[in-house]
Structure formats: structure tokens, C-alpha cells
Design a protein around this motif. Structure first.
Motif, short mmCIF file in Angstrom:
data_model
loop_
_atom_site.label_atom_id
_atom_site.label_comp_id
_atom_site.label_asym_id
_atom_site.label_seq_id
_atom_site.Cartn_x
_atom_site.Cartn_y
_atom_site.Cartn_z
N GLU A 78 12.35 -7.17 -1.35
CA GLU A 78 12.75 -5.93 -2.00
C GLU A 78 11.61 -4.92 -1.98
O GLU A 78 11.83 -3.71 -1.81
CB GLU A 78 13.19 -6.20 -3.44
CG GLU A 78 13.63 -4.95 -4.21
CD GLU A 78 14.71 -4.15 -3.49
OE1 GLU A 78 14.67 -2.91 -3.55
OE2 GLU A 78 15.59 -4.77 -2.85
N ARG A 79 10.39 -5.38 -2.14
CA ARG A 79 9.24 -4.48 -2.09
C ARG A 79 9.12 -3.84 -0.71
O ARG A 79 8.84 -2.64 -0.59
CB ARG A 79 7.97 -5.25 -2.44
CG ARG A 79 6.72 -4.38 -2.45
CD ARG A 79 5.52 -5.18 -2.89
NE ARG A 79 4.31 -4.35 -2.91
CZ ARG A 79 3.11 -4.79 -3.26
NH1 ARG A 79 2.96 -6.07 -3.62
NH2 ARG A 79 2.07 -3.98 -3.27
N TRP A 81 11.59 -3.42 1.38
CA TRP A 81 12.74 -2.52 1.54
C TRP A 81 12.44 -1.15 0.93
O TRP A 81 12.86 -0.12 1.47
CB TRP A 81 13.98 -3.11 0.88
CG TRP A 81 14.88 -3.88 1.80
CD1 TRP A 81 15.25 -5.18 1.69
CD2 TRP A 81 15.52 -3.39 2.98
NE1 TRP A 81 16.08 -5.55 2.72
CE2 TRP A 81 16.26 -4.45 3.54
CE3 TRP A 81 15.52 -2.16 3.63
CZ2 TRP A 81 17.01 -4.32 4.70
CZ3 TRP A 81 16.27 -2.02 4.79
CH2 TRP A 81 17.00 -3.09 5.31
N ARG A 82 11.74 -1.10 -0.18
CA ARG A 82 11.46 0.19 -0.84
C ARG A 82 10.60 1.09 0.04
O ARG A 82 10.67 2.31 -0.07
CB ARG A 82 10.78 -0.05 -2.19
CG ARG A 82 11.75 -0.52 -3.28
CD ARG A 82 11.13 -0.36 -4.66
NE ARG A 82 10.03 -1.29 -4.88
CZ ARG A 82 10.16 -2.50 -5.39
NH1 ARG A 82 11.35 -2.95 -5.74
NH2 ARG A 82 9.11 -3.29 -5.57
N SER A 83 9.80 0.49 0.92
CA SER A 83 9.00 1.31 1.83
C SER A 83 9.79 1.75 3.05
O SER A 83 9.39 2.68 3.76
CB SER A 83 7.75 0.53 2.27
OG SER A 83 8.10 -0.57 3.08
N ARG A 85 13.52 2.19 2.98
CA ARG A 85 14.60 3.10 2.57
C ARG A 85 14.03 4.49 2.29
O ARG A 85 13.04 4.65 1.59
CB ARG A 85 15.28 2.60 1.30
CG ARG A 85 16.05 1.32 1.46
CD ARG A 85 16.89 1.05 0.21
NE ARG A 85 17.18 -0.36 0.07
CZ ARG A 85 16.63 -1.16 -0.83
NH1 ARG A 85 15.75 -0.65 -1.71
NH2 ARG A 85 16.95 -2.43 -0.89
N THR A 116 7.57 9.38 -3.51
CA THR A 116 7.54 7.94 -3.26
C THR A 116 6.87 7.61 -1.94
O THR A 116 6.11 6.63 -1.82
CB THR A 116 8.97 7.37 -3.28
OG1 THR A 116 9.55 7.59 -4.57
CG2 THR A 116 8.98 5.88 -2.97
#
Length: 569
Positions: A78-79, A81-83, A85, A116
Motif C-alpha cells: 500500500e505504501r 501504491w501511494r507513490s 497513484r 503529495t
């Protein structure tokens, strides 16, 4: 292949052991577009969410291969993925009202993406927000960036959401029904934005039930049904020469390809509507309607100016225009939910709505049951705790129907809208989109009205369900003699359902004519521009024409229709 290629090989998605996507495969190269089409529940959106790690906690996602730019997407945490998306993969969700934070200005939503991913400095980020909003056709960008989603029309909200997805110029954009809430001219502008995405070498995965939109963007089309691929190939081949019966049925359900009086869905035999008597009773007459709003910037804007029309028994008056043209404001005035600042509305020859409280609600209430309404999103207007039977029972209670008669009337209403009686005990969230819209129609006819105001009643439905609902509305009009005031941004739908069409722009009527006259020989330049903005299916004889961005202001949409309707009843 370029590094930025999306490879989907044998994608399977299951929930609690039930497979909802089975063996989906396609390749999407830079500069190209793949479209996933099919009915609600076919697995399109679940497939798209799986590609960005958002299928949900209960989802089991597996594939022989799932990669983008050479990176295995199934292995990402998930970490990680945040970079990805927002930066590498942009995702445009369908429902902007739900997807945007209702407490934050839309400019800050876009700003968050830039912060972000560490885009530039503060000044550069602020300038980028305005640039993005302007790029997707938002007028008055400095003002709109400061507004919250609830202060914007549906079209403006959707454009803000698209701007957020494009903030970092991602190499892959996944767009789930990105033009559903948009009128024809704004839709054309957004399609041009997506074409520019392809032109700069990025790739586009679009999910849409609008086959004409798909025809403008897609290089390849994947047709899905019940989680499986039934047909797949180049766009020209699939949409011009479909081989599967389901693809043919989807194309046959497009309303723009069928004249009024013909059936869109195969549920019942074709029919021709009976001719309407020219001396049919005038039910609603509006004259010189005007309305002003005080905007959040303290300025007063005239959103409706000198609007007039007549609606006769058994006929349909379509109202079209761009987002913010005043369509819904006129509908609310016609319903008596909003008082005009000028002009008047008469119902069956009696004053119904006059300026500044000239007719009070006590006077209207005995006749309210004769004018009903169907809104675009029935889910937001239903109490989620109530069953279908309770929703209809409440409508019958408001209409003054005796409690002992209501169970039989509920069964009759469900039968009228072609729903099985066993659905009466289900809650709205347990129904499909088409079933919910049929319940909304059942609620609207519960009081045996003479007039129904239809405000975008099919815009959120896929093409086959939309066809069934439009056929249902035609059947009910013939059976009950209903008059419809039908608001839609979809000109194909308007042409199919309307006897007469009223075209609005910036709060004014620019043209009012019989439907075929207006579509075949439009008199006003704006009507011609509006018709020229409509995307067409291959072989329909018309190409998409993208109009220039309109810098003029759109009207403010400051009232929540569900709240107003509940107040009224």
C-alpha cells in the motif's frame, strides 16, 4: 514495447469465493486507448480498481501477469501504491460528489495531489491548480477553485475531479465513466483533453456505457458481460461489425439511433405511440420566469431570464442546455420548490407559483400529488434504512391513500414498473442502479400524477438499462396519459423522448420547436453548436466537432434538490 505499457494477462477478481471478473486480458501501449464496455455488474469498474490496488479489502486479485512500465502491480505494498497513484497512474472516479471532500474547496483537492508528489514550490502549485481547471474547461477558475463541491454543478464537479487525476501528467489515465455528468459541449471539451493525453504519448483506459464516446477515443474495445469478455478487437470492427449478440444488443439500445415511438429494449414488441390530440389540455404554463442567486463572491447572477413554455397532457417537453444553463432551476420553479423573482407558473389555469410568495404552500398542497418528480440519483433521495415497500408506502401515505389499501397498491406499482414483488423487502443498497430507478419511478406515479418532472432520470444508467427505463416511461405515458417535463444533457435521449424541445443558454431560451424540426433544421447558432458537439457511433454520418471553450459564467447550483423535495412533501 515502450516501458510505459500496461499488460493485463488473465485477470481474475473474486469476493468471498465468487468470481466477478474472469480471465480478462489486454495490452495497452503508450498513446493508445482501450475501452471496457458493458452493463452494470459486468466487472468493468472492479477491473479498473484492481489495476490501481483499490479493489477492496475483501477482494482476491490474481493474474498470470499484471504490470505497468515493467513493474509488477500485484507485488506492490500500500505504501508503494501511494507513490504510484496520481503520479504514474491517474484515476478518474465516476461519482464526483462522493469522490470529492464536501468540506474542502476543489482547488485544495487538486493541490493535495501536487503536494503529495512534491510538485514545484507553493507558487508553482497554486498556478498549476488554475492551469488544470482551465484545461478541463472550468470557467472563472480563481473563483471555482475556492468553492466546495456542493456549490458546483455536477458538470463542474466532474471536471474538477478530472483535473485532479491529470495533475501530475501521469503516463496512464484510467477513467471510469468520466463524461456521465457532462453536457454535450463540455463532454466534447473533455474528450479533446483525453485526445491530447493520447497525443502526448500517455495511455488511456476508459470505462463507459456511452458507445458514442467510446467511438471517439478508443483504439480497441473490450465488451464484458457477467465478468467475462464476450467480444474484443479494434474499435471499428467491434462497433461497426459486431459478432456477438450482446454487443449488437448494446448498439441497438442507443436512443440516438431510434426515432420517437420505437422501442429500445427487446422486453416487448415494437410499438408506435398514438397521435396526441392538438387540443390536449395545457397542464403547466410558465411565462417570463426570472431568478437571481447571490454567489459566494457576493455578486448577484441572473441564472434564469424570461423563460416561458407550455406543457400539454400526454406530451413531453424536453429541456436541454449546458451545465449551469438554468434547466434545473426552471424545473424547481415549475415544481413550486423555488420561488421566481419574476414571471409566473399556472397549473391547469390556476396560479401555481408567483414571485415573492404570491402563492403559498397551503394553496399548492392539495394539488401537489398531481405533479411529481424523478431525480437523477434515486439513492440519495431514499432513506437507506427503509425497504422498497416502506418507500412506496410513504409516498402513498403522502398521497392520502388509506393504510389498508396500500399493500395492494404497492404490489400494483411494482408490477407497473416491471419489478418482481419479492423486491419489496429489499433496501436501496441491495438493488441495482436500474432497479433503484424503477423504484423512483414507482414512487413518482404513486400519487397518480398528471405531470412528472424528470431531471436527468437516466444519465447514470448503462445503455441497456437506460433503454428499458426509457421504454417504461413511454409505456406509462401511454397508459396513464402523463405529461413529462424531461431535462437531460443527452441529446440522443431528448430526441427519442420529446415532442417539443426547449434549448437554454445562460438562463435564457434560445430556441423552442418540435423535436424533428429542431434536430433537422435548428434555427439558432447555439443549437447548431450543441448538436455539432454530440459524439456519434461509427457510420452515423456525423463527426465530432469540438467547440471552443466558453469563458462565460455558469450558474450557481446552490440548492440540494432532495432536501427541497422532502420539504415540499
Amino acid at each position: 514495447m515502450s516501458d510505459n505499457t500496461l499488460i493485463v494477462d488473465g485477470l481474475n477478481v473474486s469476493f468471498d469465493g465468487q468470481t466477478v471478473v474472469h480471465d480478462l486480458s489486454f495490452t495497452l501501449a503508450p498513446g493508445r486507448c482501450v475501452a471496457l464496455v458493458g452493463e452494470s455488474g459486468s466487472g468493468k469498474s472492479v477491473s479498473a480498481r484492481s489495476l490501481v490496488g483499490l479493489a477492496g479489502g475483501r477482494a482476491e486479485v490474481a493474474a498470470r501477469g499484471l504490470s505497468f512500465a515493467g513493474r509488477d502491480l500485484l507485488s506492490l505494498s500500500e505504501r508503494q501504491w501511494r507513490s504510484v497513484r496520481g503520479k504514474d497512474i491517474g484515476f478518474v472516479l465516476q461519482d464526483a460528489l462522493v469522490s470529492l471532500d464536501p468540506l474542502r474547496p476543489v482547488g485544495k483537492e487538486i493541490l493535495e495531489v501536487l503536494e503529495t508528489h512534491r510538485f514545484g514550490n507553493r507558487t508553482q502549485r497554486q498556478a498549476r491548480v488554475l492551469e488544470l481547471l482551465e484545461r478541463v474547461g472550468v470557467p472563472d477558475v480563481a473563483l471555482r477553485a475556492r468553492q466546495r463541491p456542493g456549490q458546483l454543478s455536477g458538470g463542474l464537479r466532474q471536471r474538477a475531479l478530472i483535473a485532479s487525476a491529470l495533475a501530475m501528467d501521469p503516463a496512464l489515465v484510467i477513467a471510469d465513466e468520466p463524461t456521465t455528468a457532462l453536457d454535450a459541449t463540455v463532454q466534447a471539451q473533455i474528450l479533446e483533453v483525453f485526445q491530447q493525453i493520447k497525443a502526448r504519448g500517455a495511455s488511456l483506459l476508459i470505462i463507459s456505457h456511452d458507445l458514442a464516446v467510446v467511438a471517439q477515443l478508443a483504439d480497441d474495445v473490450v465488451v464484458m458481460r457477467h465478468g467475462e469478455v464476450v467480444e474484443q478487437g479494434p474499435m471499428e470492427q467491434v462497433l461497426r461489425q459486431p459478432t456477438h449478440a450482446y454487443t449488437k444488443a448494446l448498439l441497438a439500445a442507443v436512443p440516438a439511433e431510434h426515432p420517437r415511438g420505437s422501442r429500445l429494449s427487446p422486453e416487448r414488441a415494437s410499438y408506435v405511440s398514438p397521435p396526441v390530440r392538438q387540443d390536449a389540455e395545457v397542464l403547466l404554463r410558465a411565462q417570463g420566469l426570472g431568478k437571481r442567486y447571490l454567489g459566494p463572491d457576493g455578486q448577484v447572477r441572473q441564472v434564469v431570464r424570461d423563460v416561458g413554455f407550455e406543457l400539454r397532457s400526454g406530451r413531453t417537453l424536453g429541456i436541454v442546455g449546458e451545465s449551469g444553463s438554468g434547466k434545473t432551476t426552471v424545473a424547481r420553479i415549475a415544481l413550486g420548490l423555488l420561488q421566481p423573482d419574476a414571471g409566473e407558473v399556472h397549473y391547469r389555469g390556476q396560479p401555481w407559483n408567483l414571485p415573492h410568495g404570491g402563492v403559498d404552500e397551503k394553496h399548492r398542497r392539495p394539488l401537489r400529488r398531481e405533479i411529481s418528480v424523478i431525480y437523477q440519483d434515486p439513492l440519495s433521495s431514499f432513506d437507506p434504512r427503509w425497504s422498497v415497500a416502506q418507500i412506496l408506502d410513504d409516498a402513498l401515505h403522502v398521497a392520502g391513500i388509506d393504510a389498508q389499501q396500500r399493500p395492494a397498491r404497492i404490489t400494483r406499482l411494482l408490477n407497473q414498473v416491471r419489478l418482481p414483488a419479492e423486491l419489496a423487502e429489499r433496501r436501496p443498497l441491495q438493488l441495482s442502479g436500474g432497479q433503484r430507478q424503477r423504484v423512483a419511478i414507482a414512487r413518482a406515479i404513486a400519487s397518480e400524477p398528471k405531470v412528472i418532472v424528470c431531471d436527468e432520470p437516466v444519465s447514470a444508467l448503462d445503455v441497456s438499462v437506460q433503454a428499458q427505463v426509457l421504454d417504461l416511461l413511454a409505456d406509462l405515458q401511454d397508459e396513464l396519459g402523463l405529461a413529462y417535463l424531461f431535462i437531460s444533457h443527452d441529446l440522443g435521449v431528448i430526441r427519442h423522448v420529446s415532442d417539443d424541445v426547449l434549448v437554454m443558454r445562460h438562463g435564457e431560451v434560445v430556441e423552442l420547436a418540435p423535436v424533428e424540426q429542431l434536430f433537422e433544421q435548428p434555427a439558432h447558432e447555439y443549437t447548431r453548436r450543441l448538436l455539432g458537439s454530440v459524439p456519434r457511433l461509427p457510420g452515423s454520418g456525423a463527426e465530432l466537432q469540438v467547440p471552443p471553450l466558453d469563458p462565460e459564467h455558469e450558474a450557481f447550483d446552490l440548492f440540494d434538490e432532495t432536501r427541497l423535495w422532502k420539504i415540499a412533501i
